[in-house]
Design a protein around this motif. Sequence first.
Motif, PDB file in Angstrom:
ATOM      1  N   ALA A   5       0.829  -1.207   0.000  1.00 33.28           N
ATOM      2  CA  ALA A   5       0.000   0.000   0.000  1.00 33.28           C
ATOM      3  C   ALA A   5       0.862   1.255   0.000  1.00 33.28           C
ATOM      4  N   PHE A   6       2.066   1.153   0.562  1.00 29.76           N
ATOM      5  CA  PHE A   6       2.940   2.323   0.577  1.00 29.76           C
ATOM      6  C   PHE A   6       3.856   2.365  -0.639  1.00 29.76           C
ATOM      7  N   GLN A  16      11.355  -4.842  -2.733  1.00 30.03           N
ATOM      8  CA  GLN A  16      11.425  -4.126  -1.450  1.00 30.03           C
ATOM      9  C   GLN A  16      10.627  -4.845  -0.378  1.00 30.03           C
ATOM     10  N   ARG A  75       2.485   2.360  -8.716  1.00 30.46           N
ATOM     11  CA  ARG A  75       3.446   2.483  -7.619  1.00 30.46           C
ATOM     12  C   ARG A  75       3.651   3.940  -7.245  1.00 30.46           C
ATOM     13  N   ARG A  78       0.758   5.167  -5.296  1.00 31.46           N
ATOM     14  CA  ARG A  78       0.791   4.683  -3.908  1.00 31.46           C
ATOM     15  C   ARG A  78       1.883   5.375  -3.109  1.00 31.46           C
ATOM     16  N   LEU A  79       2.988   5.686  -3.782  1.00 34.11           N
ATOM     17  CA  LEU A  79       4.095   6.330  -3.076  1.00 34.11           C
ATOM     18  C   LEU A  79       3.756   7.758  -2.694  1.00 34.11           C
ATOM     19  N   LYS A  93      10.944  -3.183  12.911  1.00 29.96           N
ATOM     20  CA  LYS A  93      11.456  -1.829  12.721  1.00 29.96           C
ATOM     21  C   LYS A  93      11.042  -0.955  13.903  1.00 29.96           C
ATOM     22  N   TYR A 110       8.764   4.401   6.478  1.00 29.69           N
ATOM     23  CA  TYR A 110       8.737   3.344   5.464  1.00 29.69           C
ATOM     24  C   TYR A 110       8.356   3.824   4.065  1.00 29.69           C
ATOM     25  N   LYS A 127      11.083   5.675   2.578  1.00 22.07           N
ATOM     26  CA  LYS A 127      12.240   4.847   2.274  1.00 22.07           C
ATOM     27  C   LYS A 127      12.057   4.116   0.947  1.00 22.07           C
ATOM     28  N   VAL A 128      10.874   3.535   0.760  1.00 19.25           N
ATOM     29  CA  VAL A 128      10.657   2.825  -0.510  1.00 19.25           C
ATOM     30  C   VAL A 128      10.577   3.806  -1.680  1.00 19.25           C
ATOM     31  N   ARG A 173      12.674   6.077  -1.928  1.00 19.22           N
ATOM     32  CA  ARG A 173      14.082   6.449  -2.027  1.00 19.22           C
ATOM     33  C   ARG A 173      14.335   7.929  -1.702  1.00 19.22           C
ATOM     34  N   ARG A 229       2.539   7.104   9.923  1.00 20.13           N
ATOM     35  CA  ARG A 229       3.141   6.484   8.741  1.00 20.13           C
ATOM     36  C   ARG A 229       2.396   6.917   7.485  1.00 20.13           C
ATOM     37  N   GLY A 230       1.061   7.029   7.635  1.00 24.02           N
ATOM     38  CA  GLY A 230       0.279   7.506   6.507  1.00 24.02           C
ATOM     39  C   GLY A 230       0.527   8.972   6.202  1.00 24.02           C
TER      40      GLY A 230
END
Lengths: 312, 416
Positions: free
Chosen positions: A192-193, A199, B101, B104-105, B121, B129, B132-133, B135, B177-178
């Motif tokens: 979802a993220f 990853q 993606r 979502r990012l 974590k 998070y 991080k994904v 980048r 986080r959201g």
Amino acid sequence: MWQPSDSFEIPLDVWVETVIKGWLVPNFRDLFQAVQVPITTVLEGLDLALQAIPMPLFTLALVLVAWAVASRGLALFTLVALAVVDLIGVWPQTMTTLAMILTAVLFCAIVGVPLGIAAARRDGFEKGLRPVLDIMQTIPPFVYLVPIVMLFGVGMTPGIIATIIFALPPIIRLTNLGIRSVPEDLIEAAYAFGSSPRQVLWEVQLPLALRTIMAGLNQTLMLALSMAVIAALIGAGGLGLIVYTGLGRLDVGAATEGGLGIVLLAMILDRITQALGSESTTKSPGLLETLKAFFRIRAPANPPGSGGQSVS
Amino acid sequence: MTEKIVVKNLSKVFGDDPDQALEMIRKGKTKDEVLAETGQTIGVQSVNFSVEEGEVFVVMGLSGSGKSTLVRMLNRLIEASEGEIRFDGQDMRGADAATLRKLRLEKIAMVFQHFALFPHKSVLENVEYGLKVARVPAAERRERALEALRKVGLAAWADRRPATLSGGMQQRVGLARGLAVDPEILLMDEPFSALDPLIRRDMQNELLELQRELRKTIVFITHDLDEALTLGDRIAIMKEGRFVQVGTAEEIVGNPADDYVAAFTQDVDRARVFDVASVMEPPEALELAETDAGAVRARLDELGRDALHLLRDGALAGLVTRRSLAQAAGGGGGPLEGAMVPEMPRARPGDVLRQVYDACSAGLPVAVCDEEERFVGVVTPEAVFELLAEDKNAPEEEDAPDGEEKAAEAAPALSA
């Protein structure tokens, strides 16, 4: 009374012989030789290094590792066990066996972990893999010693290849299990993220499966040790060879020395790897941390600021 | 206001041949018939809605109603079988893997029912998070994650593992986080359902507070009608994969679309749903300087009320009641000033009825003033109690004369 074999017998032995001798060996000789190269290289390097380290130094190092990852008790046991091994005069063979085991486990991990990951990701692959693993675990190792000798010849490396085949299933199975038992909602959250599948694997699945994978590694290690004697049948050296020679000559004393060496080595390695696996239950360190823990000696006391809550 | 999310005719079939199942539904078969004949389950069936920017859209339904499936189709954790999803006009269902993606990012974040925090974590790493994904460089993502943690009041816990936190705190981490990725759209899948009632209420208030500041577009899933009514700008009631009713809290409670919704809403505390404006009557008052006790009494009789507001130079000055008149003048036409009570209950049009409860229990009318202290209406106790006692009949009494009549009927009985 009549039975089918009276009138007809399937020439399975001839078929197998034809396939292996007539087709595999002449056509794939180069491939089988090439496969041996990395194994031989790693084995020889490890053996050379282990033989070169003076016994007291190696003992000290292993005792400290045992202390760091497990307990003082295990450190003491390691000290005594290694001293006994040396005193009964089988130190060089023990180091050879250790080099063989480590090589086998290393290649098991290199092959097994990716296979386990693939199995966890694709149900179809897992379905196909499962009977193969079942066969690998049920066939008595003696059965595949012959084809291995045919294909790879005799010596240390073929012995290790037999060991790898025998010890591979648990790490594949437990890697698969570990990754599959990562909670679905965590995977969902990771996607979802915006994580890519890669990853998700590195950030979430592998770290959370690590404990189970470590349990698989422990199992693989134990199975590899149990192959030490059998591998000696096809020319592998070390403690297994002492036992095998003792057996041939009915030299019960020598066989016992070799056997005792194997048992002591097995106990030390088992306890250390078990401690590595279970330690992560309380602290759940990351992938890198745990890998580092293999090589690093940590203070066994509570880290400052943790409030001393951990139960010792 | 622009439409941030538009969903058209969205359906989900769990099974091997969704097209066949959808065809059967189109021909008027029910969900159960489809299940019996094809073994396929209809998760969500032809759902249409749109969410405006900055709006909190609540989807409320019992378990199995398809609400979790619905929210997961929005960010394609579950692929829809049919229909259209657009964010800012951008087609979501047709987006390729890279676009999805990216969406979502950057655009859509999600908060989960069971928090779904990564146990290996730290709190900070969990909040980081999404960055991080994506980048984002380590220093920047740390800064942004700490900022998000500060918003939910957990900056001091950054280095802890989630397991050492309480449920409410864990969900705050989930929320942080959201928020850390600064999304435009926040999908919240029953985020507070796993919390105990007190903490839940705190979290709802905190969310409302954050929302006032952040103005995110939120799709919020819940099975708790009270929660839906508290948080939702608009609410959709979902049953067996379909939207039964979409509307504001007042529309849902005041005007349930069918028995199912009515059954849900009957236990709702209406005093928390309806605001003062919905029962307000036009302001009725006399100018202090232009009137006397006799005129007031006459006006009270005319209106059938027991109290009347008085103005001084157009501004609200006080309240006279029959009792205060009688006490001040012994029944005669004495000075009005003495009979006036300057202390009187007041309210704003947006206040919920619960806030005027006390005044109503005392039998006094409540003066409704807007933000500029203009006297805009009166709420009589009778009107409030009538609305609260009402079950199903149309509660909207916008048309004043009708309301006044009813109030007039009720008044003698009350004063007797």
